[in-house]
Design an enzyme around this catalytic site. Structure first.
Site, PDB file in Angstrom:
ATOM      1  CG  ASP A  27      24.025 -24.858  23.710  1.00 27.52           C
ATOM      2  OD1 ASP A  27      24.083 -25.998  22.858  1.00 27.52           O
ATOM      3  OD2 ASP A  27      25.114 -24.842  23.933  1.00 27.52           O
ATOM      4  CE1 TYR A  45      32.941 -21.706  22.821  1.00 32.74           C
ATOM      5  CE2 TYR A  45      31.694 -22.828  21.532  1.00 32.74           C
ATOM      6  CZ  TYR A  45      33.074 -21.296  21.911  1.00 32.74           C
ATOM      7  OH  TYR A  45      33.063 -21.286  20.986  1.00 32.74           O
TER       8      TYR A  45
END
Length: 661
Positions: A313, A404
């Protein structure tokens, strides 16, 4: 078909800021500096109106020069720039000297740079424009105008057909009828898009799976429509009278016994440098720099639509790029100081993210220390416990990477301890399923690698790993590293005790020896010490990583491509000799990386470690087995890296906290 509205909505959060001149060599690049970089590159005919910039990052001056720097000194300001080639043939890496106004170097990149916002938008359009996607949606009773597609990094599985490509895989969802964009996945179909050509190479269609009908919104109105909300209550809120006890100006933050510098970079997000702690009247160096190094989120579902979801990420998307404005009273106390973050957009222009950082102090409602003395009490005398309230300073950001939301906290204590805290919240990654109940015939197969969390929705098992690079400088760059291991003590045959433990100090000689897993069955602490100083009792002063939240999986680090690319998760603790080019555990280029440039490879040089400038790398992590309670939004799950002094101070630093009465 308007597929760029989602990104336009994100971009609308950001405002252009002018920035200011940098006063310190570790300050982030300012708005005017981003503009100047663009100007220098255009003047060198390396850039034009079509040039895109995946990453512009400060090149820090040599560490020795930074440590010798005094206010008023001048060090060259330089930037590393990943940019699209002027002829459209891939990307180049340039080094721009802002001080001299010159391009010092330019060469083709050695890997794939971070994903651009424009590439997200183009991949959405390419996926929905492919005739096989249109036909596949039609089989499901849908048209392109009824769906949106979500470009996701595809990992690298070392397939020959993917060599030389820059790929994303693009699943789609039914357009939301409320707040939840992920509630209605269109399972069994996705596109493979080459970002370099901007075209969908192919569409994978494995057949229809039921599309969930429930929108699962999470706004107050949507929750009220589903189930009654709790009765109104008297809020328990944090307040602070008289203003903050910290000072912040031009990147310099000081509070109580702590001082440091703060900036935001596009890839790691917040970067804290020159973290010093006060010992009496002396400011002592603790950490030269600490920041997020990489985030690895591998999913554990081998199906065609999920096996490749092994996200990096930070390196692929950017924790700084996806910083979101913090909300007073929810993300941070209403009295917090809110600061913007300055990065660059796709065009290389300054992009200011408002309220991206909050700073606040808080009394957490616990005692910093206390003692009630029973022997001071008498028949006619009551002596209350002596103690002090605990207050901490928090530096917080929140990055939304896909479904998220990740909060990153740096928390500083009045006893000389600090914690790095990671808060994971947001939405589970879900896939469509035919089952609406575990009693359905398809449920067992559909939940082999996940949990049925709602009708027609399975959330896959997965992991979250957060690697931090912590460059300890205990009083000076040259330190010693050791472990303090709790081991069985030998007990004399005539001793009433039959089992004891003692502390064994072990000093690894080289980088390869200084890698560790953390286990409750083999308790140990990880210590950095200054060998050239002694405390008042003759101890060598140090700081240690006391513990952290760790997770290990039964992974094949030799043969499984995602684990080869992220082999640093095999151990929680690594130590290397300082190298300014070794900043990210997953390598300089995370997108479609092959694992050859990672922390796990660097240590194979096995450089001598002791009495060197040592960098410690720590991976906090957790396994996520989804549950119904995670849906439609997860409760925040906090994980910790705990750093504390060991014989660094002559006594408990918190003893000097003033009695509030």
């Amino acid at each position: 078909m308007k597929r760029t509205n989602l990104l336009g909505g994100v971009a609308a959060l950001f405002m252009l800021g002018a920035g200011g001149a940098s006063a310190h060599p570790l300050d982030g690049l300012s708005g005017p500096e981003y503009l100047k970089i663009n100007e220098i590159l255009r003047g060198s005919e390396l850039a034009n109106d079509a040039t895109l910039y995946p990453l512009i990052e400060l090149i820090e001056p040599p560490k020795a020069d930074v440590l010798a720097w005094k206010e008023g000194d001048t060090l060259d300001r330089r930037a590393m720039v990943h940019m699209s080639n002027a002829d459209g043939s891939g990307f180049v890496e340039t080094v721009v000297n802002l001080t001299t106004g010159k391009v010092e170097a330019s060469s083709p990149v050695s890997g794939q740079p971070m994903v651009l916002f424009a590439e997200f938008a183009n991949a959405m359009n390419a996926a929905l424009g492919h005739p096989d996607m249109i036909a596949g949606l039609a089989k499901r009773g849908l048209t392109p105008d009824q769906v949106f597609c979500l470009p996701l990094t595809a990992g690298n599985f070392f397939a020959a057909e993917d060599d030389g490509t820059r790929l994303m895989k693009v699943p789609c969802y039914v357009n939301p009828d409320g707040t939840n964009f992920y509630a209605k996945p269109i399972e069994g179909i996705y596109a493979v898009v080459d970002l370099q050509s901007g075209t969908a190479l192919r569409v994978i269609d494995q057949g229809n799976v039921a599309v969930p009908k429930d929108g699962w919104g999470y706004s107050g109105e949507e929750i009220e429509a589903r189930t009654p909300q709790r009765p109104a209550t008297n809020p328990a809120i944090l307040t602070q009278e008289g203003g903050p006890n910290y000072t912040y100006a031009d990147g310099a933050l000081q509070w109580d016994m702590w001082r440091m510098r703060l900036r935001v970079d596009k890839r790691p997000g917040p970067v804290l440098s020159n973290i010093d702690v006060r010992d009496g009247d002396e400011w002592r160096s603790l950490i030269y720099q600490a920041h997020l190094s990489e985030v690895f989120v591998p999913y554990m579902d081998p199906s065609e639509g999920l096996y490749w979801r092994t996200y990096m990420d930070s390196g692929e998307y950017g924790f700084g790029l996806f910083l979101t404005p913090l909300v007073a009273g929810i993300d941070c106390p209403s009295y917090a100081t809110f600061l913007p973050a300055m990065i660059a957009d796709d065009a290389g222009n300054p992009l200011e993210i408002p309220d991206a950082i909050c700073i606040f102090e808080r009394n957490i409602g616990d005692p910093a220390w206390r003692h009630f003395e029973i022997f001071a009490q008498g028949p006619d005398q009551y002596v209350p416990a002596e103690g002090r309230p605990e207050t901490e300073l928090v530096v917080r950001t929140a990055s939304e990477v896909g479904n998220y939301d990740y909060l990153i906290d740096y928390r500083f204590k009045q006893n000389g301890q600090m914690e790095i805290k990671i808060g994971a919240t947001g939405l589970d990654g879900v896939k469509g399923a035919d089952a609406t109940s575990m009693d359905d015939p398809s449920a067992a197969a559909e939940t082999e690698y996940g949990t049925l969390i709602a009708p027609n929705l399975v959330a896959a098992n997965h992991d979250h790993y957060f690697n931090f690079r912590i460059d300890f400088d205990i009083d000076q760059p040259k330190n010693m590293f050791m472990t303090m291991d709790i081991v069985p003590a030998e007990v004399a045959d005539d001793s009433p005790r039959r089992s004891l433990w003692k502390v064994e100090h072990n000093m690894p000689k080289s980088e390869m020896e200084a890698t560790y897993q953390v286990s409750s069955f083999k308790p140990r602490y990880f210590m950095l010490q200054n060998p050239d100083r002694k405390g008042p009792l003759g101890h060598t002063p140090g700081y240690m990583i006391h513990h952290g939240s760790v997770a290990y999986g039964p992974f094949d680090f030799e043969n499984d491509p995602p684990m080869i690319r992220n082999a640093y998760i095999e151990n929680s603790v690594w130590n290397t000799v300082y190298d300014p080019n070794e900043r990210y555990a997953g390598g300089k280029f995370a997108l479609q990386s092959d694992g050859s440039d990672t922390l796990a490879q660097w240590v194979k040089e096995d450089a001598p470690l002791q009495n060197k400038d040592i960098v410690t790398w720590f991976t906090a992590g957790f396994h996520h087995i989804p549950r119904m309670e995670d849906w439609p939004v997860m409760s925040t799950e906090w994980k910790t890296v705990h750093i504390m002094p060991h014989n660094f101070f002559p006594m408990n630093p918190a003893i000097t906290i003033r009695d509030p009465e």
